[in-house]
Design an enzyme around this catalytic site. Sequence first.
Site, PDB file in Angstrom:
ATOM      1  N   GLN A 110     -14.130   2.747   1.507  1.00 48.58           N
ATOM      2  CA  GLN A 110     -13.571   2.341   0.201  1.00 48.58           C
ATOM      3  C   GLN A 110     -13.304   3.591  -0.633  1.00 48.58           C
ATOM      4  O   GLN A 110     -14.193   4.431  -0.824  1.00 48.58           O
ATOM      5  CB  GLN A 110     -14.534   1.403  -0.543  1.00 48.58           C
ATOM      6  CG  GLN A 110     -13.914   0.864  -1.824  1.00 48.58           C
ATOM      7  CD  GLN A 110     -14.792  -0.169  -2.529  1.00 48.58           C
ATOM      8  OE1 GLN A 110     -15.931  -0.418  -2.128  1.00 48.58           O
ATOM      9  NE2 GLN A 110     -14.244  -0.757  -3.574  1.00 48.58           N
ATOM     10  N   VAL A 139     -10.944   3.202  -3.535  1.00 51.34           N
ATOM     11  CA  VAL A 139     -10.606   2.721  -4.879  1.00 51.34           C
ATOM     12  C   VAL A 139     -11.628   1.634  -5.230  1.00 51.34           C
ATOM     13  O   VAL A 139     -11.725   0.616  -4.523  1.00 51.34           O
ATOM     14  CB  VAL A 139      -9.170   2.153  -4.946  1.00 51.34           C
ATOM     15  CG1 VAL A 139      -8.879   1.650  -6.355  1.00 51.34           C
ATOM     16  CG2 VAL A 139      -8.145   3.210  -4.530  1.00 51.34           C
ATOM     17  N   HIS A 189     -10.420  -5.064  -3.387  1.00 55.66           N
ATOM     18  CA  HIS A 189      -9.082  -5.328  -2.846  1.00 55.66           C
ATOM     19  C   HIS A 189      -9.190  -5.787  -1.403  1.00 55.66           C
ATOM     20  O   HIS A 189     -10.065  -5.360  -0.659  1.00 55.66           O
ATOM     21  CB  HIS A 189      -8.165  -4.107  -2.960  1.00 55.66           C
ATOM     22  CG  HIS A 189      -8.754  -2.828  -2.432  1.00 55.66           C
ATOM     23  ND1 HIS A 189      -9.673  -2.087  -3.132  1.00 55.66           N
ATOM     24  CD2 HIS A 189      -8.549  -2.167  -1.266  1.00 55.66           C
ATOM     25  CE1 HIS A 189     -10.013  -1.028  -2.422  1.00 55.66           C
ATOM     26  NE2 HIS A 189      -9.351  -1.056  -1.283  1.00 55.66           N
ATOM     27  N   ILE A 190      -8.257  -6.638  -1.041  1.00 56.56           N
ATOM     28  CA  ILE A 190      -8.134  -7.106   0.339  1.00 56.56           C
ATOM     29  C   ILE A 190      -6.888  -6.464   0.930  1.00 56.56           C
ATOM     30  O   ILE A 190      -5.798  -6.559   0.347  1.00 56.56           O
ATOM     31  CB  ILE A 190      -7.982  -8.639   0.398  1.00 56.56           C
ATOM     32  CG1 ILE A 190      -9.194  -9.325  -0.226  1.00 56.56           C
ATOM     33  CG2 ILE A 190      -7.781  -9.105   1.847  1.00 56.56           C
ATOM     34  CD1 ILE A 190      -9.069 -10.846  -0.284  1.00 56.56           C
ATOM     35  N   HIS A 191      -7.052  -5.800   2.065  1.00 56.48           N
ATOM     36  CA  HIS A 191      -5.887  -5.287   2.799  1.00 56.48           C
ATOM     37  C   HIS A 191      -5.359  -6.396   3.705  1.00 56.48           C
ATOM     38  O   HIS A 191      -6.143  -7.076   4.392  1.00 56.48           O
ATOM     39  CB  HIS A 191      -6.280  -4.127   3.722  1.00 56.48           C
ATOM     40  CG  HIS A 191      -6.813  -2.909   3.054  1.00 56.48           C
ATOM     41  ND1 HIS A 191      -6.068  -1.749   2.914  1.00 56.48           N
ATOM     42  CD2 HIS A 191      -8.027  -2.634   2.515  1.00 56.48           C
ATOM     43  CE1 HIS A 191      -6.816  -0.824   2.325  1.00 56.48           C
ATOM     44  NE2 HIS A 191      -8.003  -1.336   2.075  1.00 56.48           N
ATOM     45  N   ASN A 224     -12.928  -3.084   2.570  1.00 54.64           N
ATOM     46  CA  ASN A 224     -13.855  -1.962   2.708  1.00 54.64           C
ATOM     47  C   ASN A 224     -14.817  -1.993   1.522  1.00 54.64           C
ATOM     48  O   ASN A 224     -14.385  -2.117   0.370  1.00 54.64           O
ATOM     49  CB  ASN A 224     -13.088  -0.633   2.723  1.00 54.64           C
ATOM     50  CG  ASN A 224     -12.212  -0.490   3.957  1.00 54.64           C
ATOM     51  OD1 ASN A 224     -12.599  -0.928   5.038  1.00 54.64           O
ATOM     52  ND2 ASN A 224     -11.041   0.107   3.799  1.00 54.64           N
ATOM     53  N   ASP A 256       0.844  -1.198   0.000  1.00 53.08           N
ATOM     54  CA  ASP A 256       0.000   0.000   0.000  1.00 53.08           C
ATOM     55  C   ASP A 256       0.878   1.246   0.000  1.00 53.08           C
ATOM     56  O   ASP A 256       1.881   1.306   0.720  1.00 53.08           O
ATOM     57  CB  ASP A 256      -0.921  -0.022   1.228  1.00 53.08           C
ATOM     58  CG  ASP A 256      -2.071   0.952   1.114  1.00 53.08           C
ATOM     59  OD1 ASP A 256      -3.227   0.512   1.020  1.00 53.08           O
ATOM     60  OD2 ASP A 256      -1.806   2.180   1.124  1.00 53.08           O
TER      61      ASP A 256
HETATM   62  P1  DGP Z   1      -9.610   1.532   0.424  1.00 54.03           P
HETATM   63  O1  DGP Z   1      -9.649   2.771   1.265  1.00 54.03           O
HETATM   64  O2  DGP Z   1     -10.074   0.285   1.139  1.00 54.03           O
HETATM   65  O3  DGP Z   1     -10.291   1.743  -0.922  1.00 54.03           O
HETATM   66  O4  DGP Z   1      -8.065   1.285   0.130  1.00 54.03           O
HETATM   67  C1  DGP Z   1      -7.384   1.853  -0.924  1.00 54.03           C
HETATM   68  C2  DGP Z   1      -5.927   1.786  -0.575  1.00 54.03           C
HETATM   69  O5  DGP Z   1      -5.192   1.921  -1.774  1.00 54.03           O
HETATM   70  C3  DGP Z   1      -5.441   2.883   0.359  1.00 54.03           C
HETATM   71  O6  DGP Z   1      -4.931   2.274   1.545  1.00 54.03           O
HETATM   72  C4  DGP Z   1      -4.330   3.588  -0.401  1.00 54.03           C
HETATM   73  C5  DGP Z   1      -4.002   2.618  -1.509  1.00 54.03           C
HETATM   74  N1  DGP Z   1      -3.613   3.229  -2.767  1.00 54.03           N
HETATM   75  C6  DGP Z   1      -4.276   4.206  -3.437  1.00 54.03           C
HETATM   76  N2  DGP Z   1      -3.644   4.502  -4.585  1.00 54.03           N
HETATM   77  C7  DGP Z   1      -2.560   3.680  -4.647  1.00 54.03           C
HETATM   78  C8  DGP Z   1      -1.518   3.508  -5.587  1.00 54.03           C
HETATM   79  O7  DGP Z   1      -1.445   4.166  -6.625  1.00 54.03           O
HETATM   80  N3  DGP Z   1      -0.572   2.589  -5.298  1.00 54.03           N
HETATM   81  C9  DGP Z   1      -0.626   1.829  -4.159  1.00 54.03           C
HETATM   82  N4  DGP Z   1       0.355   0.944  -3.995  1.00 54.03           N
HETATM   83  N5  DGP Z   1      -1.590   1.955  -3.253  1.00 54.03           N
HETATM   84  C10 DGP Z   1      -2.546   2.883  -3.487  1.00 54.03           C
END
Ligand code: DGP
Length: 113
Positions: free
Chosen positions: A93, A95, A99-101, A86, A31
């Site tokens: 959420q 994005v 996705h799974i964190h 999320n 992340d």
């Molecule tokens: P969520 O809030 O659950 O939609 O998580 C989205 C996550 O994605 C957030 O923790 C930040 C991460 N993120 C957003 N843009 C990018 C990116 O361009 N590259 C990476 N590696 N992570 C990203």
Amino acid sequence: MSGKTIFGQIINQEIPCDEVYSDKHCIAFRDIQPQAPVHILIIPRKEIDSLRSVELEDQNLLGHLLLVAASIAKSEGLDDWRTVINTGEKAGQTVFHLHIHIIGGRNLNWPPG
Ligand code: DGP
């Protein structure tokens, strides 16, 4: 062709990521805004906007993502970790590509904010 979201662009290799795992169904990468010493995202290559949109045909894919999550967490040296999905803006959420964190490497409080 450009993906619809930033994660679609990562899948299409249009923007870079710090990849930790990849197979024909999914990619995992660190992340960009880590909330813990280990913070990895696992995304399916299939364009699914959120858990709201999954269908019965995604059953094997969803199981695969969880198996990969556990394998990555262990390979990162974690015994304890949190897996988070999320779903929807009010749940955090940002994005809209499923996705799974995987979050770990520190004590995690419950309930989350
Ligand atoms: P969520 O809030 O659950 O939609 O998580 C989205 C996550 O994605 C957030 O923790 C930040 C991460 N993120 C957003 N843009 C990018 C990116 O361009 N590259 C990476 N590696 N992570 C990203």
